[in-house]
Write a protein that holds these residues in place. Structure first.
Motif, PDB file in Angstrom:
ATOM      1  N   ASP A 147      56.639  64.552  69.049  1.00 16.01           N
ATOM      2  CA  ASP A 147      56.347  63.422  68.091  1.00 16.01           C
ATOM      3  C   ASP A 147      56.135  64.079  66.871  1.00 16.01           C
ATOM      4  OD1 ASP A 147      53.768  64.492  68.413  1.00 16.01           O
ATOM      5  OD2 ASP A 147      52.818  63.076  68.949  1.00 16.01           O
ATOM      6  N   GLU A 148      56.353  65.099  66.432  1.00 19.84           N
ATOM      7  CA  GLU A 148      56.399  65.836  65.238  1.00 19.84           C
ATOM      8  C   GLU A 148      54.907  65.679  64.571  1.00 19.84           C
ATOM      9  OE1 GLU A 148      59.250  64.272  62.669  1.00 19.84           O
ATOM     10  OE2 GLU A 148      60.804  65.210  63.856  1.00 19.84           O
ATOM     11  N   SER A 149      54.030  65.454  65.508  1.00 19.23           N
ATOM     12  CA  SER A 149      52.612  65.550  65.098  1.00 19.23           C
ATOM     13  C   SER A 149      52.026  67.183  64.890  1.00 19.23           C
ATOM     14  CB  SER A 149      51.451  64.730  65.988  1.00 19.23           C
ATOM     15  OG  SER A 149      51.716  65.585  67.295  1.00 19.23           O
ATOM     16  N   VAL A 150      52.675  67.980  65.319  1.00 13.85           N
ATOM     17  CA  VAL A 150      52.465  69.287  65.240  1.00 13.85           C
ATOM     18  C   VAL A 150      53.556  70.135  64.798  1.00 13.85           C
ATOM     19  CG1 VAL A 150      51.242  71.245  66.106  1.00 13.85           C
ATOM     20  CG2 VAL A 150      50.273  68.878  66.753  1.00 13.85           C
ATOM     21  N   ILE A 151      53.377  71.061  63.820  1.00 22.30           N
ATOM     22  CA  ILE A 151      54.475  71.897  63.479  1.00 22.30           C
ATOM     23  C   ILE A 151      53.871  73.183  63.370  1.00 22.30           C
ATOM     24  CG2 ILE A 151      56.057  72.519  61.618  1.00 22.30           C
ATOM     25  CD1 ILE A 151      56.221  69.647  60.865  1.00 22.30           C
ATOM     26  N   ALA A 152      54.378  74.199  63.993  1.00 21.45           N
ATOM     27  CA  ALA A 152      54.022  75.739  63.863  1.00 21.45           C
ATOM     28  C   ALA A 152      55.240  76.508  63.533  1.00 21.45           C
ATOM     29  CB  ALA A 152      53.513  76.138  65.422  1.00 21.45           C
ATOM     30  N   SER A 153      54.820  77.424  62.662  1.00 23.96           N
ATOM     31  CA  SER A 153      55.884  78.267  62.220  1.00 23.96           C
ATOM     32  C   SER A 153      55.563  79.970  62.620  1.00 23.96           C
ATOM     33  CB  SER A 153      56.236  78.276  60.716  1.00 23.96           C
ATOM     34  OG  SER A 153      56.778  77.050  60.091  1.00 23.96           O
ATOM     35  N   VAL A 154      56.426  80.694  62.920  1.00 26.84           N
ATOM     36  CA  VAL A 154      56.229  82.261  63.216  1.00 26.84           C
ATOM     37  C   VAL A 154      57.044  82.906  62.134  1.00 26.84           C
ATOM     38  CG1 VAL A 154      56.320  83.735  64.852  1.00 26.84           C
ATOM     39  CG2 VAL A 154      55.761  81.601  65.605  1.00 26.84           C
ATOM     40  N   PHE A 155      56.408  83.898  61.465  1.00 22.74           N
ATOM     41  CA  PHE A 155      57.344  84.720  60.739  1.00 22.74           C
ATOM     42  C   PHE A 155      57.235  86.066  61.162  1.00 22.74           C
ATOM     43  CE2 PHE A 155      55.459  80.992  58.087  1.00 22.74           C
ATOM     44  CZ  PHE A 155      56.653  80.377  57.525  1.00 22.74           C
ATOM     45  N   LEU A 156      58.333  86.714  61.083  1.00 22.45           N
ATOM     46  CA  LEU A 156      58.479  88.304  61.495  1.00 22.45           C
ATOM     47  C   LEU A 156      58.991  88.929  60.153  1.00 22.45           C
ATOM     48  CD1 LEU A 156      60.139  87.772  64.853  1.00 22.45           C
ATOM     49  CD2 LEU A 156      57.738  88.255  64.525  1.00 22.45           C
ATOM     50  N   PHE A 157      58.470  89.738  59.374  1.00 22.06           N
ATOM     51  CA  PHE A 157      58.735  90.024  58.169  1.00 22.06           C
ATOM     52  C   PHE A 157      58.410  91.826  58.248  1.00 22.06           C
ATOM     53  CE2 PHE A 157      54.803  88.385  57.147  1.00 22.06           C
ATOM     54  CZ  PHE A 157      54.559  89.364  56.451  1.00 22.06           C
ATOM     55  N   LYS A 158      59.127  92.648  57.271  1.00 22.41           N
ATOM     56  CA  LYS A 158      58.964  93.882  56.931  1.00 22.41           C
ATOM     57  C   LYS A 158      58.410  93.844  55.491  1.00 22.41           C
ATOM     58  CE  LYS A 158      60.312  98.528  56.907  1.00 22.41           C
ATOM     59  NZ  LYS A 158      61.351  99.300  57.675  1.00 22.41           N
ATOM     60  N   PRO A 159      57.029  94.067  55.340  1.00 30.73           N
ATOM     61  CA  PRO A 159      56.586  94.057  53.912  1.00 30.73           C
ATOM     62  C   PRO A 159      57.060  95.041  53.179  1.00 30.73           C
ATOM     63  CG  PRO A 159      54.980  94.681  55.481  1.00 30.73           C
ATOM     64  CD  PRO A 159      56.052  94.170  56.314  1.00 30.73           C
ATOM     65  N   ALA A 219      51.790  81.038  51.479  1.00 32.55           N
ATOM     66  CA  ALA A 219      51.196  79.640  51.002  1.00 32.55           C
ATOM     67  C   ALA A 219      52.245  79.153  50.024  1.00 32.55           C
ATOM     68  CB  ALA A 219      49.727  79.911  50.258  1.00 32.55           C
ATOM     69  N   THR A 220      52.790  80.031  49.424  1.00 32.48           N
ATOM     70  CA  THR A 220      53.616  79.308  48.398  1.00 32.48           C
ATOM     71  C   THR A 220      55.064  78.752  49.108  1.00 32.48           C
ATOM     72  OG1 THR A 220      53.029  80.858  46.311  1.00 32.48           O
ATOM     73  CG2 THR A 220      55.308  79.911  46.400  1.00 32.48           C
ATOM     74  N   THR A 221      55.302  79.395  50.061  1.00 24.14           N
ATOM     75  CA  THR A 221      56.644  78.984  50.961  1.00 24.14           C
ATOM     76  C   THR A 221      56.207  77.636  51.570  1.00 24.14           C
ATOM     77  OG1 THR A 221      57.314  81.205  51.371  1.00 24.14           O
ATOM     78  CG2 THR A 221      58.200  79.692  52.724  1.00 24.14           C
ATOM     79  N   LEU A 222      54.920  77.754  52.209  1.00 30.24           N
ATOM     80  CA  LEU A 222      54.651  76.307  52.667  1.00 30.24           C
ATOM     81  C   LEU A 222      54.617  75.395  51.887  1.00 30.24           C
ATOM     82  CD1 LEU A 222      51.777  77.780  55.283  1.00 30.24           C
ATOM     83  CD2 LEU A 222      54.213  76.921  56.085  1.00 30.24           C
ATOM     84  N   GLN A 223      54.123  75.619  50.799  1.00 26.05           N
ATOM     85  CA  GLN A 223      53.967  74.102  50.044  1.00 26.05           C
ATOM     86  C   GLN A 223      55.273  73.805  49.375  1.00 26.05           C
ATOM     87  OE1 GLN A 223      51.498  75.904  46.726  1.00 26.05           O
ATOM     88  NE2 GLN A 223      49.700  75.763  47.959  1.00 26.05           N
ATOM     89  N   ALA A 224      56.299  74.832  49.400  1.00 33.66           N
ATOM     90  CA  ALA A 224      57.820  74.376  49.028  1.00 33.66           C
ATOM     91  C   ALA A 224      58.429  73.639  50.202  1.00 33.66           C
ATOM     92  CB  ALA A 224      58.330  75.665  48.529  1.00 33.66           C
ATOM     93  N   ASN A 225      57.952  73.779  51.236  1.00 35.44           N
ATOM     94  CA  ASN A 225      58.865  73.247  52.252  1.00 35.44           C
ATOM     95  C   ASN A 225      58.779  71.742  52.402  1.00 35.44           C
ATOM     96  OD1 ASN A 225      59.646  72.523  54.932  1.00 35.44           O
ATOM     97  ND2 ASN A 225      59.379  74.326  55.812  1.00 35.44           N
ATOM     98  N   GLU A 226      59.806  70.992  52.607  1.00 34.89           N
ATOM     99  CA  GLU A 226      59.769  69.543  52.450  1.00 34.89           C
ATOM    100  C   GLU A 226      59.011  68.996  53.804  1.00 34.89           C
ATOM    101  OE1 GLU A 226      63.924  68.233  52.138  1.00 34.89           O
ATOM    102  OE2 GLU A 226      64.038  69.580  50.397  1.00 34.89           O
ATOM    103  N   VAL A 227      59.026  69.518  54.957  1.00 32.44           N
ATOM    104  CA  VAL A 227      58.726  69.316  56.116  1.00 32.44           C
ATOM    105  C   VAL A 227      57.095  69.046  56.029  1.00 32.44           C
ATOM    106  CG1 VAL A 227      57.874  69.900  58.422  1.00 32.44           C
ATOM    107  CG2 VAL A 227      60.311  70.544  57.580  1.00 32.44           C
ATOM    108  N   PHE A 228      56.330  69.554  55.327  1.00 26.23           N
ATOM    109  CA  PHE A 228      54.843  69.532  54.721  1.00 26.23           C
ATOM    110  C   PHE A 228      54.747  68.537  53.788  1.00 26.23           C
ATOM    111  CE2 PHE A 228      55.566  73.913  56.816  1.00 26.23           C
ATOM    112  CZ  PHE A 228      55.033  73.412  57.624  1.00 26.23           C
TER     113      PHE A 228
END
Length: 109
Positions: free
Chosen positions: A68-80, A93-102
């Motif tokens: 029902d799209e009430s919960v969205i979870a993102s998993v990130f794998l990255f090499k800093p 945080a910047t990436t999440l704020q720019a995401n249209e989904v949120f």
């Protein structure tokens, strides 16, 4: 130091184009470098998207969504590139704020 500051400024201002990872919705996906397997479902959420902003799986994102799209979870794998946890959280945080989904999520202070 000035060069590092310039690189950070450019990296934070330039959006990265992500390539979609061709993973069937009902199959798991194994990260080549770490052998971590992202299953098709996670805690009852269905994997709805998988992408990589690199060509070498060094910046992978997988999104999981409730039916029902009430919960969205993102998993990130990255090499800093820089070993600074505060910077990682800031970029996340910047990436999440720019995401249209949120829908215009904002930081709490």
């Amino acid at each position: 130091m000035r060069v590092l500051m310039m690189v950070l400024a450019l990296a934070s201002a330039t959006p990265l184009a992500a390539r979609e990872l061709a993973v069937p919705a009902d199959k798991g996906w194994q990260h080549q470098e770490t052998d971590l397997i992202l299953t098709s479902r996670l805690a009852g959420l269905q994997r709805t998207a998988s992408s990589d902003t690199t060509q070498s799986e060094h910046d992978v994102a997988a999104q999981f969504t409730a039916p029902d799209e009430s919960v969205i979870a993102s998993v990130f794998l990255f090499k800093p590139a820089i070993a600074d946890v505060a910077l990682w959280f800031d970029r996340g945080a910047t990436t999440l704020q720019a995401n249209e989904v949120f829908r215009g999520a904002a930081r709490r202070r």
